[in-house]
Design a protein around this motif. Sequence first.
Motif, mmCIF file in Angstrom:
data_model
loop_
_atom_site.group_PDB
_atom_site.id
_atom_site.type_symbol
_atom_site.label_atom_id
_atom_site.label_comp_id
_atom_site.label_asym_id
_atom_site.label_seq_id
_atom_site.Cartn_x
_atom_site.Cartn_y
_atom_site.Cartn_z
ATOM 1 N N MET A 1 9.121 -5.417 9.362
ATOM 2 C CA MET A 1 8.276 -4.433 9.678
ATOM 3 C C MET A 1 6.937 -4.737 9.975
ATOM 4 S SD MET A 1 7.419 -1.880 6.447
ATOM 5 C CE MET A 1 8.863 -1.215 6.161
ATOM 6 N N SER A 2 6.337 -4.039 11.077
ATOM 7 C CA SER A 2 5.017 -4.255 11.592
ATOM 8 C C SER A 2 3.892 -3.920 10.469
ATOM 9 C CB SER A 2 4.725 -3.465 12.681
ATOM 10 O OG SER A 2 4.626 -2.090 12.557
ATOM 11 N N MET A 3 2.602 -4.486 10.806
ATOM 12 C CA MET A 3 1.416 -4.112 9.997
ATOM 13 C C MET A 3 1.269 -2.516 9.729
ATOM 14 S SD MET A 3 -0.548 -4.896 7.465
ATOM 15 C CE MET A 3 -0.429 -6.590 7.605
ATOM 16 N N HIS A 4 1.503 -1.987 10.976
ATOM 17 C CA HIS A 4 1.080 -0.519 11.185
ATOM 18 C C HIS A 4 1.981 0.251 10.319
ATOM 19 C CE1 HIS A 4 -1.157 -1.066 15.263
ATOM 20 N NE2 HIS A 4 -2.022 -1.046 14.015
ATOM 21 N N HIS A 5 3.483 -0.250 10.259
ATOM 22 C CA HIS A 5 4.357 0.358 9.348
ATOM 23 C C HIS A 5 4.321 0.326 8.058
ATOM 24 C CE1 HIS A 5 7.463 0.420 13.034
ATOM 25 N NE2 HIS A 5 6.502 1.263 13.373
ATOM 26 N N LYS A 6 3.873 -0.740 7.705
ATOM 27 C CA LYS A 6 3.316 -1.154 6.080
ATOM 28 C C LYS A 6 2.096 -0.118 5.863
ATOM 29 C CE LYS A 6 5.012 -5.790 6.192
ATOM 30 N NZ LYS A 6 4.643 -7.286 6.109
ATOM 31 N N LEU A 7 1.286 -0.067 6.946
ATOM 32 C CA LEU A 7 0.072 0.745 6.458
ATOM 33 C C LEU A 7 0.425 2.288 6.247
ATOM 34 C CD1 LEU A 7 -2.762 -0.858 8.870
ATOM 35 C CD2 LEU A 7 -2.625 -1.195 6.186
ATOM 36 N N SER A 8 1.243 2.618 7.117
ATOM 37 C CA SER A 8 1.843 3.969 7.035
ATOM 38 C C SER A 8 2.506 4.325 5.769
ATOM 39 C CB SER A 8 2.736 4.414 8.288
ATOM 40 O OG SER A 8 2.237 4.115 9.554
ATOM 41 N N LEU A 9 3.346 3.569 5.248
ATOM 42 C CA LEU A 9 4.038 3.658 3.965
ATOM 43 C C LEU A 9 2.736 3.691 2.848
ATOM 44 C CD1 LEU A 9 7.225 1.252 4.172
ATOM 45 C CD2 LEU A 9 6.997 3.531 4.489
ATOM 46 N N ILE A 10 1.891 3.034 2.839
ATOM 47 C CA ILE A 10 1.070 2.955 1.856
ATOM 48 C C ILE A 10 0.151 4.261 1.892
ATOM 49 C CG2 ILE A 10 -1.375 2.035 1.031
ATOM 50 C CD1 ILE A 10 -0.318 -0.894 1.834
ATOM 51 N N TYR A 11 -0.229 4.754 3.146
ATOM 52 C CA TYR A 11 -0.933 5.904 3.256
ATOM 53 C C TYR A 11 0.019 7.171 3.073
ATOM 54 C CZ TYR A 11 -2.871 9.855 6.118
ATOM 55 O OH TYR A 11 -3.387 11.123 6.563
ATOM 56 N N TYR A 12 1.250 7.201 3.194
ATOM 57 C CA TYR A 12 2.279 8.222 2.834
ATOM 58 C C TYR A 12 2.073 8.425 1.221
ATOM 59 C CZ TYR A 12 6.572 10.863 2.044
ATOM 60 O OH TYR A 12 7.330 11.998 1.735
ATOM 61 N N VAL A 13 2.171 7.306 0.449
ATOM 62 C CA VAL A 13 2.325 7.301 -1.073
ATOM 63 C C VAL A 13 1.094 7.705 -1.602
ATOM 64 C CG1 VAL A 13 2.142 5.930 -3.075
ATOM 65 C CG2 VAL A 13 3.662 5.622 -1.086
ATOM 66 N N LEU A 14 -0.327 7.526 -0.737
ATOM 67 C CA LEU A 14 -1.620 7.972 -1.072
ATOM 68 C C LEU A 14 -1.848 9.439 -1.000
ATOM 69 C CD1 LEU A 14 -3.936 5.061 -0.069
ATOM 70 C CD2 LEU A 14 -2.955 5.614 -2.550
ATOM 71 N N LEU A 15 -1.103 10.015 -0.027
ATOM 72 C CA LEU A 15 -1.054 11.581 0.254
ATOM 73 C C LEU A 15 -0.693 12.354 -1.022
ATOM 74 C CD1 LEU A 15 0.631 11.800 3.708
ATOM 75 C CD2 LEU A 15 -2.011 12.317 3.094
ATOM 76 N N ASP A 16 0.217 11.722 -2.194
ATOM 77 C CA ASP A 16 0.305 12.464 -3.522
ATOM 78 C C ASP A 16 -0.905 12.378 -4.211
ATOM 79 O OD1 ASP A 16 3.044 12.890 -2.619
ATOM 80 O OD2 ASP A 16 3.651 11.014 -3.382
ATOM 81 N N PHE A 17 -1.656 11.511 -4.044
ATOM 82 C CA PHE A 17 -2.703 11.494 -5.014
ATOM 83 C C PHE A 17 -3.905 12.305 -4.424
ATOM 84 C CE2 PHE A 17 -0.819 7.642 -5.792
ATOM 85 C CZ PHE A 17 -0.895 7.400 -7.194
#
Length: 227
Positions: A1-17
Amino acid sequence: MSMHHKLSLIYYVLLDFDTVEGQASLSETFASASSMPQKYEIFMKGLWYMDGLEFSTALEYVAHPSLVSDFADDIIIALVQNASDGDYDLALSYFHTVQPVLKTSKALELIFGAMAQTNVTEALLYSRTHPDHTREQLFRQLIAETLGNKSEQEGELAFLPFDSIEEAWFEEYLSTGDGRNLKKAKDTILVRKIASDRFGEIRTQRTSSQWGPVLEGIKSGIEGQLE
């Protein structure tokens, strides 16, 4: 998994907050601090809204011109399957805006079904953009969707501008093919022949009682001309 994909997953989770009242936008802060590409931010926000069933808002993001259409099939499947009361405007809007080349038969079948129940002329023209084998399958689906699902478009089906190949497919499907058991199969063939001025072919045509007087009138007219 690329770094951009990892960042995207973290970003997605943070949207809930971000939905917590009085909470600063953690997702935006993270995206800025990590130099996350904007197109990833746009796409993940679109998916987040889709997961929350906020499809109208999601469309503003997933149809953004900066995005590639790699996930178009999945988006179309979700939009069509979650359409309420046969309203396929969002799915069709996405399809026409992005104009993706669909990779799966499921996505093609679903978006074509949405077209067929919304605008039969558009569906017919779209079917013609495919190779002959796929085109024939879509044409048969057009008839089945229109007559089988009590579509508002069924009254227009018999008046479409078929070419000679489609004309043959139409009659074969409704007279001897799988479509012969559709409720209005015989009536639709009759209307098509009347609309095409093929009066000589309907002298022995059997149809429902509602068309009886019309059919008898045509037969009488033909017989009168022959006398």
